[in-house]
Design a protein around this motif. Structure first.
Motif, mmCIF file in Angstrom:
data_model
loop_
_atom_site.group_PDB
_atom_site.id
_atom_site.type_symbol
_atom_site.label_atom_id
_atom_site.label_comp_id
_atom_site.label_asym_id
_atom_site.label_seq_id
_atom_site.Cartn_x
_atom_site.Cartn_y
_atom_site.Cartn_z
ATOM 1 N N PHE A 41 0.825 -1.200 0.000
ATOM 2 C CA PHE A 41 0.000 0.000 0.000
ATOM 3 C C PHE A 41 0.865 1.257 0.000
ATOM 4 O O PHE A 41 0.444 2.285 -0.519
ATOM 5 N N LEU A 42 2.049 1.192 0.546
ATOM 6 C CA LEU A 42 2.973 2.317 0.449
ATOM 7 C C LEU A 42 3.352 2.557 -1.010
ATOM 8 O O LEU A 42 3.398 3.697 -1.470
ATOM 9 N N LEU A 43 3.590 1.476 -1.749
ATOM 10 C CA LEU A 43 3.891 1.604 -3.184
ATOM 11 C C LEU A 43 2.733 2.267 -3.921
ATOM 12 O O LEU A 43 2.934 3.138 -4.765
ATOM 13 N N VAL A 44 1.519 1.843 -3.613
ATOM 14 C CA VAL A 44 0.340 2.422 -4.269
ATOM 15 C C VAL A 44 0.185 3.885 -3.892
ATOM 16 O O VAL A 44 -0.097 4.731 -4.751
ATOM 17 N N THR A 45 0.373 4.211 -2.624
ATOM 18 C CA THR A 45 0.231 5.601 -2.181
ATOM 19 C C THR A 45 1.273 6.498 -2.841
ATOM 20 O O THR A 45 0.952 7.603 -3.295
ATOM 21 N N VAL A 46 2.499 6.026 -2.919
ATOM 22 C CA VAL A 46 3.550 6.813 -3.588
ATOM 23 C C VAL A 46 3.236 6.966 -5.068
ATOM 24 O O VAL A 46 3.378 8.048 -5.644
ATOM 25 N N PHE A 47 2.764 5.891 -5.703
ATOM 26 C CA PHE A 47 2.408 5.977 -7.120
ATOM 27 C C PHE A 47 1.300 7.005 -7.347
ATOM 28 O O PHE A 47 1.390 7.828 -8.260
ATOM 29 N N ILE A 48 0.265 6.967 -6.526
ATOM 30 C CA ILE A 48 -0.839 7.928 -6.672
ATOM 31 C C ILE A 48 -0.330 9.348 -6.442
ATOM 32 O O ILE A 48 -0.695 10.275 -7.172
ATOM 33 N N ALA A 49 0.528 9.537 -5.453
ATOM 34 C CA ALA A 49 1.067 10.877 -5.182
ATOM 35 C C ALA A 49 1.888 11.392 -6.352
ATOM 36 O O ALA A 49 1.793 12.569 -6.711
ATOM 37 N N LEU A 50 2.686 10.530 -6.949
ATOM 38 C CA LEU A 50 3.532 10.968 -8.063
ATOM 39 C C LEU A 50 2.734 11.153 -9.343
ATOM 40 O O LEU A 50 3.036 12.034 -10.145
ATOM 41 N N GLN A 51 1.720 10.345 -9.539
ATOM 42 C CA GLN A 51 0.946 10.395 -10.779
ATOM 43 C C GLN A 51 -0.164 11.446 -10.739
ATOM 44 O O GLN A 51 -0.389 12.144 -11.715
ATOM 45 N N TYR A 52 -0.872 11.539 -9.607
ATOM 46 C CA TYR A 52 -2.065 12.383 -9.539
ATOM 47 C C TYR A 52 -1.919 13.603 -8.635
ATOM 48 O O TYR A 52 -2.720 14.516 -8.702
ATOM 49 N N GLY A 53 -0.956 13.615 -7.741
ATOM 50 C CA GLY A 53 -0.778 14.748 -6.842
ATOM 51 C C GLY A 53 -1.036 14.363 -5.395
ATOM 52 O O GLY A 53 -1.553 13.292 -5.089
ATOM 53 N N TRP A 54 -0.671 15.269 -4.510
ATOM 54 C CA TRP A 54 -0.716 14.953 -3.086
ATOM 55 C C TRP A 54 -2.138 14.852 -2.557
ATOM 56 O O TRP A 54 -2.418 14.061 -1.665
ATOM 57 N N PHE A 55 -3.077 15.658 -3.058
ATOM 58 C CA PHE A 55 -4.422 15.652 -2.491
ATOM 59 C C PHE A 55 -5.111 14.308 -2.701
ATOM 60 O O PHE A 55 -5.685 13.734 -1.772
ATOM 61 N N GLU A 56 -5.057 13.794 -3.929
ATOM 62 C CA GLU A 56 -5.655 12.495 -4.211
ATOM 63 C C GLU A 56 -4.973 11.397 -3.399
ATOM 64 O O GLU A 56 -5.612 10.476 -2.899
ATOM 65 N N ALA A 57 -3.658 11.507 -3.254
ATOM 66 C CA ALA A 57 -2.913 10.508 -2.487
ATOM 67 C C ALA A 57 -3.257 10.571 -0.999
ATOM 68 O O ALA A 57 -3.331 9.528 -0.342
ATOM 69 N N VAL A 58 -3.462 11.767 -0.475
ATOM 70 C CA VAL A 58 -3.843 11.895 0.940
ATOM 71 C C VAL A 58 -5.203 11.243 1.178
ATOM 72 O O VAL A 58 -5.385 10.503 2.154
ATOM 73 N N VAL A 59 -6.146 11.492 0.294
ATOM 74 C CA VAL A 59 -7.475 10.887 0.451
ATOM 75 C C VAL A 59 -7.376 9.365 0.358
ATOM 76 O O VAL A 59 -7.895 8.641 1.216
ATOM 77 N N CYS A 60 -6.698 8.863 -0.671
ATOM 78 C CA CYS A 60 -6.559 7.409 -0.832
ATOM 79 C C CYS A 60 -5.746 6.804 0.307
ATOM 80 O O CYS A 60 -6.085 5.721 0.806
ATOM 81 N N GLY A 61 -4.694 7.485 0.737
ATOM 82 C CA GLY A 61 -3.872 6.984 1.831
ATOM 83 C C GLY A 61 -4.630 6.927 3.147
ATOM 84 O O GLY A 61 -4.516 5.946 3.890
ATOM 85 N N ALA A 62 -5.407 7.957 3.433
ATOM 86 C CA ALA A 62 -6.168 7.972 4.682
ATOM 87 C C ALA A 62 -7.267 6.913 4.677
ATOM 88 O O ALA A 62 -7.432 6.161 5.642
ATOM 89 N N VAL A 63 -8.012 6.845 3.583
ATOM 90 C CA VAL A 63 -9.098 5.857 3.496
ATOM 91 C C VAL A 63 -8.532 4.436 3.493
ATOM 92 O O VAL A 63 -9.007 3.564 4.218
ATOM 93 N N GLY A 64 -7.514 4.203 2.665
ATOM 94 C CA GLY A 64 -6.894 2.883 2.639
ATOM 95 C C GLY A 64 -6.232 2.532 3.960
ATOM 96 O O GLY A 64 -6.287 1.377 4.394
ATOM 97 N N GLY A 65 -5.620 3.520 4.610
ATOM 98 C CA GLY A 65 -5.018 3.287 5.915
ATOM 99 C C GLY A 65 -6.049 2.902 6.962
ATOM 100 O O GLY A 65 -5.813 2.011 7.787
ATOM 101 N N LEU A 66 -7.205 3.558 6.929
ATOM 102 C CA LEU A 66 -8.278 3.183 7.858
ATOM 103 C C LEU A 66 -8.768 1.762 7.593
ATOM 104 O O LEU A 66 -9.039 0.997 8.527
ATOM 105 N N MET A 67 -8.867 1.402 6.311
ATOM 106 C CA MET A 67 -9.290 0.041 5.982
ATOM 107 C C MET A 67 -8.245 -0.981 6.440
ATOM 108 O O MET A 67 -8.595 -2.044 6.969
ATOM 109 N N LEU A 68 -6.963 -0.671 6.253
ATOM 110 C CA LEU A 68 -5.913 -1.575 6.717
ATOM 111 C C LEU A 68 -5.868 -1.643 8.244
ATOM 112 O O LEU A 68 -5.591 -2.709 8.807
#
Length: 178
Positions: free
Chosen positions: A34-61
């Motif tokens: 999930f760290l790989l996915v979060t870094v990929f989203i941050a690099l590809q789409y920007g920090w805001f999308e990555a923060v949302v995905c990271g927080a939601v995915g982190g809560l699920m994990l």
């Protein structure tokens, strides 16, 4: 379509982290999917999308793996903010893969060191030097190898899509008019 991709990437990262990557342990070291996915989203789409995905995915994990709410959500939110600082700086060929893997490895290393420091100061009685040399460094090297493979796959996919769109744009818009 963009948000569908983000949701699919988030769910893919959660599934890999919870089901597949625990089977890939070598001497207790496990890469963080999930760290790989979060870094990929941050690099590809920007920090805001990555923060949302990271927080939601982190809560699920958190709910899936720990039973407590917060540690993974905080970790992946911080990773998204850190990696998001490198957004729009990842153009190029193989150097882009190395940069992306480097950001991922840096985030993984900081995560491991943070976990080690918290364990030390919480009174668990962790021998810092031994754990650092036998767990943190091998885990970071293993994560580095997985990061290179992960980002190479996504880079080739991106280049294949980019070449297809470039060819279509040249085909339709490349001729001089008049």
């Amino acid at each position: 379509m963009r948000y569908v991709k983000l949701i699919c990437l988030t769910l893919l990262g959660i599934a890999l982290q919870a089901m597949l990557f625990p089977q890939l342990q070598i001497s207790g070291a496990q890469p963080d999917a999930f760290l790989l996915v979060t870094v990929f989203i941050a690099l590809q789409y920007g920090w805001f999308e990555a923060v949302v995905c990271g927080a939601v995915g982190g809560l699920m994990l958190d709910a899936l793996l720990t039973g407590s709410i917060g540690p993974y959500a905080l970790l992946y939110t911080a990773v998204a903010i850190l990696a998001g600082g490198f957004h729009n700086r990842m153009e190029g060929g193989f150097t882009a893969i190395l940069k992306a893997a480097g950001v991922s490895v840096l985030c993984y290393f900081l995560r491991q060191v943070f976990t080690l420091v918290v364990a030390y100061f919480s009174g668990v009685g962790v021998p810092l030097a031994r754990v650092f040399t036998q767990a943190v460094l091998p885990g970071t090297l293993y994560h580095a190898a997985v990061s290179l493979v992960w980002f190479t796959i996504f880079w080739f996919k991106k280049m294949r899509t980019h070449k297809k769109h470039t060819w279509q744009a040249t085909r339709f818009y490349g001729r001089k008019r008049g």
